[in-house]
Design a protein around this motif. Structure first.
Motif, PDB file in Angstrom:
ATOM      1  N   LEU A   1      -5.903  -0.729  -4.402  1.00  0.00           N
ATOM      2  CA  LEU A   1      -5.909  -1.769  -5.508  1.00  0.00           C
ATOM      3  C   LEU A   1      -5.359  -1.518  -6.798  1.00  0.00           C
ATOM      4  O   LEU A   1      -4.844  -2.251  -7.658  1.00  0.00           O
TER       5      LEU A   1
ATOM      6  N   TYR B   1      -5.104  -8.751  -0.394  1.00  0.00           N
ATOM      7  CA  TYR B   1      -5.703  -7.492  -0.506  1.00  0.00           C
ATOM      8  C   TYR B   1      -6.467  -7.323   0.613  1.00  0.00           C
ATOM      9  O   TYR B   1      -6.469  -6.324   0.969  1.00  0.00           O
ATOM     10  N   TRP B   2      -6.983  -8.352   1.030  1.00  0.00           N
ATOM     11  CA  TRP B   2      -8.308  -8.166   2.169  1.00  0.00           C
ATOM     12  C   TRP B   2      -7.322  -7.666   3.452  1.00  0.00           C
ATOM     13  O   TRP B   2      -7.783  -6.745   4.100  1.00  0.00           O
ATOM     14  N   TRP B   3      -6.278  -8.417   3.416  1.00  0.00           N
ATOM     15  CA  TRP B   3      -5.123  -7.797   4.613  1.00  0.00           C
ATOM     16  C   TRP B   3      -4.667  -6.370   4.456  1.00  0.00           C
ATOM     17  O   TRP B   3      -4.849  -5.682   5.556  1.00  0.00           O
TER      18      TRP B   3
ATOM     19  N   LYS C   1     -11.844   4.532  -2.827  1.00  0.00           N
ATOM     20  CA  LYS C   1     -11.659   3.509  -1.812  1.00  0.00           C
ATOM     21  C   LYS C   1     -10.805   2.401  -2.251  1.00  0.00           C
ATOM     22  O   LYS C   1     -10.220   1.524  -1.570  1.00  0.00           O
ATOM     23  N   ARG C   2     -10.623   2.485  -3.447  1.00  0.00           N
ATOM     24  CA  ARG C   2      -9.920   1.312  -4.174  1.00  0.00           C
ATOM     25  C   ARG C   2      -8.404   1.839  -4.809  1.00  0.00           C
ATOM     26  O   ARG C   2      -7.907   1.240  -5.778  1.00  0.00           O
TER      27      ARG C   2
ATOM     28  N   ILE D   1      -6.411 -12.447  -3.256  1.00  0.00           N
ATOM     29  CA  ILE D   1      -7.544 -12.059  -2.517  1.00  0.00           C
ATOM     30  C   ILE D   1      -7.205 -11.710  -0.920  1.00  0.00           C
ATOM     31  O   ILE D   1      -7.692 -11.097  -0.211  1.00  0.00           O
ATOM     32  N   PHE D   2      -6.598 -12.604  -0.579  1.00  0.00           N
ATOM     33  CA  PHE D   2      -6.202 -12.971   0.986  1.00  0.00           C
ATOM     34  C   PHE D   2      -5.330 -11.681   1.066  1.00  0.00           C
ATOM     35  O   PHE D   2      -5.584 -10.782   2.196  1.00  0.00           O
TER      36      PHE D   2
ATOM     37  N   LYS E   1      -6.240  -4.090   2.749  1.00  0.00           N
ATOM     38  CA  LYS E   1      -7.197  -3.117   3.223  1.00  0.00           C
ATOM     39  C   LYS E   1      -7.659  -2.920   4.687  1.00  0.00           C
ATOM     40  O   LYS E   1      -7.860  -1.771   5.190  1.00  0.00           O
ATOM     41  N   LYS E   2      -7.479  -4.071   5.430  1.00  0.00           N
ATOM     42  CA  LYS E   2      -7.706  -4.231   7.012  1.00  0.00           C
ATOM     43  C   LYS E   2      -6.906  -3.252   7.559  1.00  0.00           C
ATOM     44  O   LYS E   2      -6.945  -2.426   8.564  1.00  0.00           O
TER      45      LYS E   2
END
Length: 438
Positions: A108, A202-204, A104-105, A199-200, A206-207
């Motif tokens: 990343l 990587y969150w985006w 899943k990463r 952080i923002f 992933k989304k």
């Protein structure tokens, strides 16, 4: 007014043609010609006064100048990526990473690999060449849509690392000459902004990947991909990381003395290390070298074509007028400086170009006003890494088309979100933090 219409019209047309997949070796000079005609530039040097700007000279000066400066780095970077791929080192490292952090990463892992190399002083273009084979293997094993690979590569290279305090990338060093600062200028704010972008962003990412997979998108193999079925054994993953460490170490050691030329030595060292460590695992090393050389030529030609467009734009009277407007924006100097650098970077397709053009004009004026040079340094550095990633940017085209083999239509939405929108928000955050006295 006609010249301004031609300049922005040419830029918009270049973006449209790029998004539609037209060959940049045709689109870039064609749109540069439009800019030249609307701005009244002579087409050939024979029609211009001695030393005066003209379409042919300015376009080809930008085109050939970029190749002269970067060809050997593109060549060694592309070959390094190919030998890592052909030896199985990229697959070995990627499988080891997946086993440690989980499928899943996988995205990343790509982002972090690019971040480490970029902050270690390796050129953005070279990072993309070097990490792509590993990224391809990671996305294949995790069954993630491959169109997000360029976005992951660029996000790890051009956002929270490239313009952060202490970064050896040129985007963090150009302001030093004009502002008398250091590479660590505004480090407190830089840390906050970098953490936010990381952080923002990587969150985006992933989304966006999760949304695509929910619609049924998965990794789709191509005939041009390296064969994985025939591999019966792979080299040791930890030993396979040594070439990456060699590249990072040599570039760090010689960066101050040799500048970007240190990358040629570093990448040559990485190629040699890959060969000596994993020579028995190569499938066809001569083919890897040939493919790397061909990829380097295609990549640098596409990028140089866009740089040539910027060379024509910079020679026009309308560009000078636009710079005057940008550098004279009222209000907070930090806002004016950030906006001026971002817009000029967008027009020239270069983050370093945006700084080099704007700062000689901005710095004396703003310093006389008492603006904190460290705040100005960090703000313009962060903002320079935003609009430079418009669809026609040299790094954008190289990463999406030449390295990853994707189309702008598929890959750029995520690419632009992470490399344009996220840094713009980061620049706004920087201005706010500096304004409240952090």
């Amino acid at each position: 007014m006609l010249g301004m219409i031609g300049m922005f019209g040419g830029l918009i047309l270049l973006i449209i043609l790029t998004m539609r997949g037209m060959n940049l070796l045709i689109a870039a000079p064609l749109t540069a010609l439009l800019v030249a005609v609307f701005n009244g530039l002579p087409l050939f040097p024979q029609l211009a006064d001695d030393g005066a700007a003209n379409f042919l000279t300015n376009y080809m000066t930008g085109f050939t100048g970029f190749i002269a400066s970067w060809y050997l780095m593109f060549l060694t970077g592309a070959i390094f990526g190919k030998v890592m791929e052909d030896s199985g080192a990229a697959d070995s490292v990627s499988k080891w990473i997946v086993s440690k952090i989980g499928m899943k990463r996988a995205a990343l892992a790509v982002v972090l690999a690019c971040a480490v190399l970029t902050y270690g002083g390796v050129s953005l273009f070279v990072v993309a060449f070097s990490v792509y084979p590993m990224a391809l293997s990671l996305f294949r094993q995790a069954d993630l849509p491959r169109r997000f690979i360029p976005a992951a590569l660029a996000f790890g290279s051009t956002t929270f690392t490239m313009t952060s305090a202490g970064s050896p990338e040129i985007q963090n060093w150009i302001p030093i000459e004009f502002l008398g600062t250091s590479p660590y200028a505004g480090w407190e704010v830089s840390i906050c902004v970098a953490l936010f972008m990381m952080i923002f962003g990587y969150w985006w990412l992933k989304k966006m990947i999760a949304k695509a997979m929910a619609k049924g998108e998965r990794f789709v193999s191509r005939k041009t991909d390296p064969s994985v079925e025939e591999r019966t054994e792979l080299p040791n993953p930890l030993l396979s990381m040594i070439p990456l460490v060699v590249v990072l170490g040599i570039s760090f050691l010689f960066h101050n003395s040799l500048g970007t030329s240190a990358l040629i030595i570093a990448l040559t060292g990485g190629i040699a290390a890959t060969y000596f460590i994993n020579r028995k695992y190569f499938q066809d090393i001569s083919h890897a070298f040939s493919e790397g050389a061909l990829g380097a030529v295609i990549a640098i030609a596409n990028t140089a074509a866009v740089v040539g467009f910027g060379g024509v734009v910079k020679a026009t009277p309308s560009f000078e007028a636009a710079v005057d407007v940008m550098t004279g924006i009222p209000g907070s100097p930090l806002i004016g400086g950030a906006l001026a650098v971002a817009v000029i970077a967008g027009l020239t397709g270069s983050s370093s170009g945006g700084q080099a053009i704007a700062l000689p004009l901005l710095a004396p004026h703003y310093l006389d006003m008492g603006v904190d040079p460290e705040a100005l340094h960090r703000t313009v550095s962060i903002s320079s890494g935003s609009l430079d990633s418009m669809p026609q940017g040299g790094y954008v085209v190289t990463t999406i088309r030449s390295i990853a083999g994707e189309t702008h239509r598929d890959a750029y939405p995520a690419f632009g979100a992470l490399t344009v929108v996220v840094p713009l928000i980061g620049a706004v955050l920087a201005v706010i933090l500096f304004s409240v006295g952090l």
